[in-house]
Enzyme design. Structure first.
Site, short mmCIF file in Angstrom:
data_model
loop_
_atom_site.label_atom_id
_atom_site.label_comp_id
_atom_site.label_asym_id
_atom_site.label_seq_id
_atom_site.Cartn_x
_atom_site.Cartn_y
_atom_site.Cartn_z
N GLU A 162 0.83 -1.21 0.00
CA GLU A 162 0.00 0.00 0.00
C GLU A 162 0.87 1.26 0.00
O GLU A 162 0.81 2.09 0.92
CB GLU A 162 -0.97 0.00 1.18
CG GLU A 162 -2.05 -1.04 1.06
CD GLU A 162 -3.15 -0.89 2.10
OE1 GLU A 162 -2.94 -0.20 3.12
OE2 GLU A 162 -4.23 -1.48 1.90
N GLU A 319 -6.54 -7.40 -0.79
CA GLU A 319 -7.00 -7.39 0.60
C GLU A 319 -8.44 -6.92 0.66
O GLU A 319 -8.82 -5.97 -0.02
CB GLU A 319 -6.21 -6.37 1.44
CG GLU A 319 -4.81 -6.71 1.77
CD GLU A 319 -4.17 -5.59 2.62
OE1 GLU A 319 -4.89 -4.88 3.34
OE2 GLU A 319 -2.95 -5.43 2.52
C1 GAL Z 1 -4.22 -2.39 4.97
C2 GAL Z 1 -2.81 -2.94 5.12
C3 GAL Z 1 -2.79 -4.22 5.92
C4 GAL Z 1 -3.65 -4.09 7.13
C5 GAL Z 1 -5.04 -3.75 6.70
C6 GAL Z 1 -6.02 -3.62 7.84
O1 GAL Z 1 -4.18 -1.01 4.83
O2 GAL Z 1 -2.22 -3.17 3.87
O3 GAL Z 1 -1.44 -4.48 6.28
O4 GAL Z 1 -3.13 -3.07 7.93
O5 GAL Z 1 -5.04 -2.51 6.05
O6 GAL Z 1 -7.30 -3.25 7.40
#
Ligand code: GAL
Length: 698
Positions: A162, A319
């Site tokens: 990110e 994610e």
């Molecule tokens: C994203 C990040 C992850 C985790 C996740 C939690 O921004 O890439 O490592 O922190 O959020 O929602």
């Protein structure tokens, strides 16, 4: 359109040799004792996991001191995953520099606009422009890529994580140097920079490049073009970090595709992902739902825009969450059915992999209350059972892998530079919300059951669309103005809104009356803007139907100046009562419409049928399903795949929606969708003969 690079997608293959949709998560085994790893792989297999992102925050573990390396544990995890048939999207591990590095080199730490150091203690505490950080990061990338180049588990590289989530705006001296170098490349001469930045104003004229700074805390509004260029520069600075890692990976492992996880979601504004798409081999995105009245519209909008960024080729959902997150004021758990529904909505919009943060819910650390595929309760849990079910559903959707999204007839343009510039300080209103306006148009289309594509404004062939909606397209260069004019004159139907076409690429006003860049095309002229105070509204009457609507935020004092301009709605109240509020000019083959106020979802849903009428765009859904069910379509040469997603809490009947059911309920006379349920129907593509999977094994 985006580069063809975005097609090197790391598909897993089933025992039949046919490719599968990806399914998995971020996997952080270093948080767990060795004995848990085997259990992890066993449960992954049970759930149908076929890919994980590994080592994202493992720098301190891999390189415990400047000169020592510890790969033993990672070798073992890679081997275990491979033995379990699970591919690895291996992180370059550069997201979070270890304490030894920030202690030895505090000059890599970012600095805020007010001159404060961003200290270590969380993550992503590095300056995108620090040469020292870059050197250490690339050293780590080299070690990892050399070690794992031939490891059979390695299917993709995951650069950093990110990029820009926490460190996009850095005002340090490194940033100042890099900003000056960037400006020299953009403007070549100081003369050109002084012109672009309008430095005749407030005695800001520069006589030496060394005088130029990032927009640090200033006595009043910093120069707007300086702010805009700093935003452009900051997005570019992170992109060049991505490219630096990518270049090295390309040298060492040319066969392995490279990606990084974008954050196309509400609230993330600083990275121009349309411009980043050509820096990756396949687009990957992270998305988290923020609860609210338009939350699932926003999910659909973001997935749809990600597809637009990927040129409508398949992309990778890197994610999302199985249930609650941990970083909102109140972190709401997903209700039964929502996990699968949200995942499948991403697939409907072109995701060929569905992954989560993270595999096993942490027992310690800042994210221990964030959901995961294996919750604190363990595998004997409703959540893990839902995870296993989703794995089965994705397996049944194997035929989808590699298919494209079928283009809609309507496009909504999305433009980062308009977003940045329209929301600057010292404007007619500080209440304008670019993303919200764009989302409202999309929500209104969803409510009417009309499919639309959200596409990057300047990287899309708009001629392919019957209708192009450009909400708050604030920044319009001469070239864009010509393109839009050509589009409408050649039969396209353009719809735009308040505060569009106001400035050029330097953020200078187009003179002679607003909206300067679109004035001729729209056949209107605005001498003064009429922003509304909080709580103030202006009522409109729709000419055709005598219906009414309520505007907020903005009004314009419109004079009709062009030929063939119809007034579709007038203000009934407010300062401009009796004057035009919505106009449409016939441009020969097409039309150019203007909406001068914020109507919100309800108002836009009322107005859209009138705006869309000349293009004869209508819903493809049965009437009773409109607004309740979302339709998205994927296709290949032989088939169309209809995703029908019940977004609400009531069952919906879908008579006359025919096709072979790949997942979801089957019923004679069309499926009936339970709340949150999804059905995927396969239809023969018009003109294709027979169904075969011969081209699905790529
Ligand atoms: C994203 C990040 C992850 C985790 C996740 C939690 O921004 O890439 O490592 O922190 O959020 O929602």
């Amino acid at each position: 359109m985006t580069s063809p690079r975005t097609s090197r997608f790391p598909y897993a293959k089933g025992p039949d040799g046919i490719r599968r949709l990806g399914y998995g998560a971020d996997y952080n085994p270093e948080q767990w004792p060795r004995e848990v790893w085997e259990e992890d792989v066993r449960l992954m297999r049970e759930a149908g996991v076929n890919i994980v992102s590994l080592a994202i925050f493992s720098w301190a573990r891999i390189q415990p001191t400047a000169d020592t390396w510890d790969f033993g544990w990672l070798d073992e995890v890679m081997d275990l995953l491979h033995a379990g048939g699970i591919g690895v999207d291996l992180a370059t591990a550069t997201a979070s520099p270890p304490p030894w590095l920030t202690t030895a080199h505090p000059e890599i730490l970012p600095v805020t606009a007010t001159g404060e150091t961003v200290w270590p203690g969380a993550r992503q505490h590095w300056r995108p422009t620090s040469p020292v950080f870059r050197e250490h990061a690339l050293r780590l990338v080299r070690e990892l890529a050399t070690r794992y180049a031939d490891h059979p588990a390695l299917v993709a590289w995951h650069v950093s994580n990110e990029l820009g989530c926490h460190n996009v705006y850095d005002f340090s001296d490194d940033a100042a140097d890099a900003f000056r170098a960037w400006l020299r490349r953009r403007y070549t001469t100081l003369e050109a920079l002084n012109h672009a930045w309008g430095t005749a104003f407030w005695s800001q004229r520069y006589s030496d490049w060394g005088q130029i700074l990032p927009p640090r805390l200033a006595a009043s509004h910093p120069n707007p073009t300086q702010q805009l260029d700093f935003k452009r520069f900051s997005s570019d600075a992170l992109k060049s970090h991505l490219l630096a890692e990518r270049e090295l990976l390309g040298e060492l492992t040319p066969e392995v595709p490279v990606t990084t996880n974008f954050m196309v979601m509400s609230g993330i504004k600083a990275m121009d992902y349309a411009d980043w798409a050509d820096a990756v081999d396949f687009v990957a995105n992270d998305h988290y739902v923020v609860p609210g009245p338009q939350d699932r519209d926003e999910l659909s909008f973001s997935a749809n825009l990600t597809s637009g960024i990927a040129g409508h080729r398949p992309w990778f959902l890197m994610e999302h969450s199985t249930s609650a997150v941990n970083w909102q004021p109140v972190n709401v758990a997903k209700r039964p059915g929502e996990l699968a529904r949200d995942s499948l909505l991403h697939v409907a919009h072109g995701a060929d992999a569905v992954c989560f943060f993270q595999w096993r819910q942490s027992a310690a650390g800042a994210e221990k209350y964030h959901s995961a595929m294996v919750p604190h309760a363990g595998a004997d849990s409703a959540l893990f059972r839902a995870v296993v079910d989703l794995g089965g559903t994705l397996e049944a959707l194997a035929p989808i892998a590699g298919t494209e999204r079928e283009p809609a007839r309507v496009a909504v343009l999305f433009d980062w530079e308009s977003w940045w510039s329209a929301e600057h300080d010292s404007h007619p209103t500080s209440r304008l919300d670019y993303h919200c306006e764009a989302l409202d148009w999309y929500s209104a289309l969803l409510r009417l059951g009309i499919r639309a594509d959200i596409v990057p404004a300047h990287r899309t062939d708009i001629c392919a669309y019957d209708v192009v909606i450009a909400p708050v397209l604030h920044m319009v260069s001469q070239e864009v103005s010509k393109n839009l004019t050509r589009y409408a004159e050649n039969g396209g139907h353009l719809i735009t809104t308040y505060f569009s076409g106001i400035v050029d690429e330097n953020d200078h006003i187009w003179l002679g009356g607003h909206p300067g860049a679109l004035r001729e095309l729209l056949g209107i002229r605005i001498e003064e803007f009429g922003p509304l105070l909080d709580g103030e509204t202006a009522d409109l009457v729709l000419e055709a139907s005598d219906g009414t609507a309520t505007g907020s935020l903005w009004t314009d004092r419109i004079d009709v100046t062009g030929p063939d301009v119809a007034v579709l709605a007038r203000y009934r109240t407010g300062a401009y009562a009796g004057r035009p509020a919505v106009t449409r000019r016939s441009t020969g083959g097409g039309t150019a419409s203007y909406v001068s106020t914020r109507l919100g979802v309800e108002g836009l849903a009322g107005l859209l049928p009138t705006l869309l009428a000349p293009a004869e765009v209508a819903s493809e859904l049965p009437e009773a399903a409109r607004g309740l069910v979302e339709l998205a379509v994927r296709r290949d040469a032989h088939h169309r795949y209809l995703f029908l997603v019940n977004r609400g809490g009531t069952p919906v009947d879908l008579p006359a929606m025919a096709g072979e059911v790949l997942v979801g309920p089957a019923a004679d006379g069309g499926p009936v969708l339970a709340p949150h349920e999804v059905v995927v129907l396969r239809q023969q593509a018009p003109g294709s003969v027979g169904a075969e999977h011969g081209d699905c094994t790529g």
